[in-house]
Enzyme design. Structure first.
Site, PDB file in Angstrom:
ATOM      1  N   ASN A  37       0.835  -1.212   0.000  1.00  0.00           N
ATOM      2  CA  ASN A  37       0.000   0.000   0.000  1.00  0.00           C
ATOM      3  C   ASN A  37       0.864   1.254   0.000  1.00  0.00           C
ATOM      4  O   ASN A  37       0.514   2.251  -0.629  1.00  0.00           O
ATOM      5  CB  ASN A  37      -0.972  -0.009   1.183  1.00  0.00           C
ATOM      6  CG  ASN A  37      -2.140  -0.922   0.924  1.00  0.00           C
ATOM      7  OD1 ASN A  37      -3.046  -0.585   0.181  1.00  0.00           O
ATOM      8  ND2 ASN A  37      -2.104  -2.121   1.501  1.00  0.00           N
ATOM      9  N   MET A  47      -0.283  -2.729  12.707  1.00  0.00           N
ATOM     10  CA  MET A  47      -1.208  -3.622  13.400  1.00  0.00           C
ATOM     11  C   MET A  47      -1.402  -3.281  14.874  1.00  0.00           C
ATOM     12  O   MET A  47      -1.510  -4.181  15.702  1.00  0.00           O
ATOM     13  CB  MET A  47      -0.717  -5.071  13.275  1.00  0.00           C
ATOM     14  CG  MET A  47      -0.428  -5.517  11.853  1.00  0.00           C
ATOM     15  SD  MET A  47      -1.901  -5.606  10.854  1.00  0.00           S
ATOM     16  CE  MET A  47      -2.525  -7.179  11.420  1.00  0.00           C
ATOM     17  N   ARG A  48      -1.409  -2.005  15.215  1.00  0.00           N
ATOM     18  CA  ARG A  48      -1.547  -1.637  16.636  1.00  0.00           C
ATOM     19  C   ARG A  48      -2.691  -0.664  16.837  1.00  0.00           C
ATOM     20  O   ARG A  48      -2.909   0.208  15.994  1.00  0.00           O
ATOM     21  CB  ARG A  48      -0.261  -0.983  17.141  1.00  0.00           C
ATOM     22  CG  ARG A  48       0.869  -1.937  17.123  1.00  0.00           C
ATOM     23  CD  ARG A  48       2.172  -1.368  17.586  1.00  0.00           C
ATOM     24  NE  ARG A  48       3.140  -2.422  17.422  1.00  0.00           N
ATOM     25  CZ  ARG A  48       3.339  -3.407  18.305  1.00  0.00           C
ATOM     26  NH1 ARG A  48       2.695  -3.404  19.451  1.00  0.00           N
ATOM     27  NH2 ARG A  48       4.192  -4.373  18.061  1.00  0.00           N
ATOM     28  N   ASN A  99      -7.106   4.494   8.214  1.00  0.00           N
ATOM     29  CA  ASN A  99      -6.643   3.106   8.156  1.00  0.00           C
ATOM     30  C   ASN A  99      -7.343   2.387   7.010  1.00  0.00           C
ATOM     31  O   ASN A  99      -8.452   2.752   6.626  1.00  0.00           O
ATOM     32  CB  ASN A  99      -6.964   2.387   9.482  1.00  0.00           C
ATOM     33  CG  ASN A  99      -6.446   0.956   9.501  1.00  0.00           C
ATOM     34  OD1 ASN A  99      -5.347   0.671   9.025  1.00  0.00           O
ATOM     35  ND2 ASN A  99      -7.239   0.030  10.044  1.00  0.00           N
ATOM     36  N   HIS A 150      -8.606  -1.491   5.907  1.00  0.00           N
ATOM     37  CA  HIS A 150      -8.843  -2.816   6.494  1.00  0.00           C
ATOM     38  C   HIS A 150      -9.433  -3.730   5.418  1.00  0.00           C
ATOM     39  O   HIS A 150     -10.352  -3.328   4.701  1.00  0.00           O
ATOM     40  CB  HIS A 150      -9.794  -2.699   7.693  1.00  0.00           C
ATOM     41  CG  HIS A 150      -9.983  -4.005   8.397  1.00  0.00           C
ATOM     42  ND1 HIS A 150      -9.002  -4.576   9.176  1.00  0.00           N
ATOM     43  CD2 HIS A 150     -11.024  -4.865   8.405  1.00  0.00           C
ATOM     44  CE1 HIS A 150      -9.428  -5.742   9.650  1.00  0.00           C
ATOM     45  NE2 HIS A 150     -10.658  -5.937   9.195  1.00  0.00           N
ATOM     46  N   LYS A 194       2.763   2.012  25.539  1.00  0.00           N
ATOM     47  CA  LYS A 194       2.328   2.529  24.225  1.00  0.00           C
ATOM     48  C   LYS A 194       2.439   4.054  24.195  1.00  0.00           C
ATOM     49  O   LYS A 194       2.889   4.646  23.218  1.00  0.00           O
ATOM     50  CB  LYS A 194       0.875   2.098  24.006  1.00  0.00           C
ATOM     51  CG  LYS A 194       0.336   2.386  22.616  1.00  0.00           C
ATOM     52  CD  LYS A 194      -1.152   2.101  22.539  1.00  0.00           C
ATOM     53  CE  LYS A 194      -1.518   0.649  22.608  1.00  0.00           C
ATOM     54  NZ  LYS A 194      -1.454  -0.047  21.314  1.00  0.00           N
TER      55      LYS A 194
END
Ligand code: GRF
Length: 190
Positions: free
Chosen positions: A14, A90-91, A107, A109, A65
């Site tokens: 991407n 992936m977070r 994002n 998906h 985080k």
């Protein structure tokens, strides 16, 4: 020209699609930074080959985080980033990033949300036997694959299609839909 950061963990197809759209003049943007949470990810070499700065980190080197996101926000701000594009990152994000970039984090998906959130969305949908599959692009909030949907594109799963076939179709759609959606957003100045 919009300054964007791409966050990725994997192969970076991407990233490639967005960078190509920029190089072909479709997108009035510039990828100023690629943020990667896996030191072995292929996307790093791809960014370096285009002379794009990378920030590669290992989450285990930070106490939380929030701690590593503070560093990411600093790196984004140093590079004048206005919009963050998650492409295989992936977070789940914490408020540190979400509050620093309100409504400016997207994002992609590989399912028709809200169905099949989380990992291996393609496998989940395929195993379920769904007859229509697709891709979603959405704003990011604190929930996994949550946030308002901006764009979706679907296709019919034909009899006999293998998991590989549907995966190829999903990726083909992703590589068209992400640049197209970014273009619309940038033109509307959202
Ligand atoms: C894509 O399928 C995207 O939908 C998902 O992760 C994958 C990233 O692939 N969130 P790539 O690294 O862009 O090739």
């Amino acid at each position: 020209m919009r300054k964007i950061a791409v966050f990725a963990s994997g192969t970076g197809t991407n990233f490639d699609a967005i960078q190509s759209a920029i190089e072909n003049g479709l997108l009035n943007a510039s990828i100023e930074l690629v943020v990667v949470d896996k030191p072995e990810a292929k996307v790093i070499e791809k960014a370096q080959a285009k002379n794009i700065k990378t920030f590669v980190f290992n989450p285990k080197d930070y106490s939380s985080k929030e701690e590593y996101e503070k560093v990411i926000v600093e790196k984004c701000q140093e590079n004048g980033i206005e919009t963050i594009v998650l492409a295989g990152y992936m977070r789940i994000l914490s408020d540190v990033l979400l509050n620093a970039y309100p409504n400016q984090i997207l994002n992609i998906h590989p399912s028709l949300l809200p169905a099949f959130k989380g990992k291996d969305a393609i496998g989940q949908a395929f195993d379920y036997g769904v007859k229509v599959m697709g891709v979603s692009i959405h704003y990011v909030n604190a929930e996994m694959d949550g946030g308002r949907i901006i764009a979706q594109r679907s296709f019919d799963v034909q009899d006999g299609m293998t998991r590989d076939d549907v995966e190829k179709e999903i990726h083909k759609i992703e590589h068209e839909l992400y640049p197209e959606t970014l273009k619309k957003l940038l033109e509307e100045n959202v």
